[in-house]
Enzyme design. Structure first.
Site, PDB file in Angstrom:
ATOM      1  N   HIS A   1     -60.074 -35.640  13.998  1.00 20.80           N
ATOM      2  CA  HIS A   1     -60.160 -34.599  12.981  1.00 20.80           C
ATOM      3  C   HIS A   1     -59.033 -33.597  13.215  1.00 20.80           C
ATOM      4  O   HIS A   1     -59.257 -32.390  13.265  1.00 20.80           O
ATOM      5  CB  HIS A   1     -61.524 -33.905  13.045  1.00 20.80           C
ATOM      6  CG  HIS A   1     -62.674 -34.819  12.769  1.00 20.80           C
ATOM      7  ND1 HIS A   1     -63.973 -34.371  12.674  1.00 20.80           N
ATOM      8  CD2 HIS A   1     -62.733 -36.159  12.564  1.00 20.80           C
ATOM      9  CE1 HIS A   1     -64.784 -35.396  12.433  1.00 20.80           C
ATOM     10  NE2 HIS A   1     -64.052 -36.495  12.361  1.00 20.80           N
TER      11      HIS A   1
ATOM     12  N   HIS B   1     -59.118 -42.562  15.184  1.00 15.78           N
ATOM     13  CA  HIS B   1     -59.496 -41.583  14.165  1.00 15.78           C
ATOM     14  C   HIS B   1     -59.813 -40.263  14.849  1.00 15.78           C
ATOM     15  O   HIS B   1     -60.579 -40.222  15.814  1.00 15.78           O
ATOM     16  CB  HIS B   1     -60.720 -42.061  13.386  1.00 15.78           C
ATOM     17  CG  HIS B   1     -61.381 -41.004  12.561  1.00 15.78           C
ATOM     18  ND1 HIS B   1     -60.687 -40.225  11.643  1.00 15.78           N
ATOM     19  CD2 HIS B   1     -62.665 -40.566  12.518  1.00 15.78           C
ATOM     20  CE1 HIS B   1     -61.529 -39.380  11.065  1.00 15.78           C
ATOM     21  NE2 HIS B   1     -62.734 -39.548  11.595  1.00 15.78           N
TER      22      HIS B   1
ATOM     23  N   TYR C   1     -38.180 -39.240  12.110  1.00 15.32           N
ATOM     24  CA  TYR C   1     -39.217 -39.964  12.843  1.00 15.32           C
ATOM     25  C   TYR C   1     -40.488 -40.146  12.022  1.00 15.32           C
ATOM     26  O   TYR C   1     -41.232 -41.103  12.245  1.00 15.32           O
ATOM     27  CB  TYR C   1     -39.492 -39.280  14.182  1.00 15.32           C
ATOM     28  CG  TYR C   1     -38.468 -39.688  15.208  1.00 15.32           C
ATOM     29  CD1 TYR C   1     -38.642 -40.848  15.955  1.00 15.32           C
ATOM     30  CD2 TYR C   1     -37.307 -38.948  15.393  1.00 15.32           C
ATOM     31  CE1 TYR C   1     -37.686 -41.254  16.871  1.00 15.32           C
ATOM     32  CE2 TYR C   1     -36.348 -39.342  16.307  1.00 15.32           C
ATOM     33  CZ  TYR C   1     -36.548 -40.501  17.051  1.00 15.32           C
ATOM     34  OH  TYR C   1     -35.585 -40.907  17.948  1.00 15.32           O
TER      35      TYR C   1
END
Length: 215
Positions: A98, A96, A123
């Site tokens: 930002h 994860h 892709y």
């Protein structure tokens, strides 16, 4: 047959991946977190740690029932990561960040709530697939974990509104690759003025047939 990595190797992979993402601007400051599955629990980056300067010994180890066993205090997103691992046995790593262009996409408007970006490159179709938007909740809110849990078997990741992408794959490195493809596609769509049209249905059908894409 997949090769089971040792705990020390997974700690090194988390640190190597975090440094790579940080050095190339996919994450900044102390934002983001990375985790990996173990036979006896999980490894996850510490809360408020900078992914660019991780210490393998400080990566938190957590038991299957969520008990903090060793290392620094686990990231507050542990519940979100566990929601993926508990409902998708093939997942070995979750990343994860930002990422700038993906967060910006949630501020300016995603393509669709069920598909944050149009399939403008082959892709993106082959390596990423459908990525839904999760509406804003505060960081670490268990409501998000429940929403992700319901999606864990059908997609490779989600985009959290105002927070960024969460991606899961068969390894930490593979999850990072998917995240990078998402961020670069968001950048391309932004640079095109959000005018680039999706690949045709015929082109997508060919990718599905030749490369076993799942779009």
């Amino acid at each position: 047959m997949s090769v089971v990595q040792s705990e020390s190797a997974l700690r090194e992979e988390i640190c190597r991946t975090g440094a790579s993402l940080y050095q190339r601007g996919y994450t900044v400051g102390s934002a983001g977190n990375i985790s990996a599955r173990l036979e006896d629990g999980w490894l996850i980056t510490p809360t408020d740690a900078c992914l660019g300067f991780l210490d393998p010994a400080e990566i938190a180890k957590v038991s299957h029932d969520g008990q903090w066993l060793s290392g620094a205090k686990p990231s507050k997103t542990l519940t979100l990561h566990r929601a993926v691992y508990d409902h998708q046995p093939s997942v070995q790593g979750v990343v994860h960040t930002h990422a700038t262009f993906l967060v910006n996409l949630t501020l300016t408007g995603v393509w669709k709530d069920t598909d944050i970006l149009p399939p403008i490159t082959p892709y993106y179709v082959m390596k990423v697939g459908h990525i839904p938007l999760i509406k804003y909740q505060r960081p670490g809110d268990p409501v998000v974990a429940k929403q992700v849990q319901a999606l864990a078997n059908s997609v490779r990741g989600v985009l959290l509104e105002r927070l960024g992408p969460v991606v899961w794959e068969r390894s930490v490195s593979k999850a990072a690759y998917v995240l990078e493809e998402m961020e670069e596609t968001a950048k391309l769509w932004h640079l095109s003025g959000r005018q680039e049209q999706p690949l045709t249905n015929e082109a997508i059908a060919e990718l599905n047939h030749v490369f076993h894409a799942n779009w």
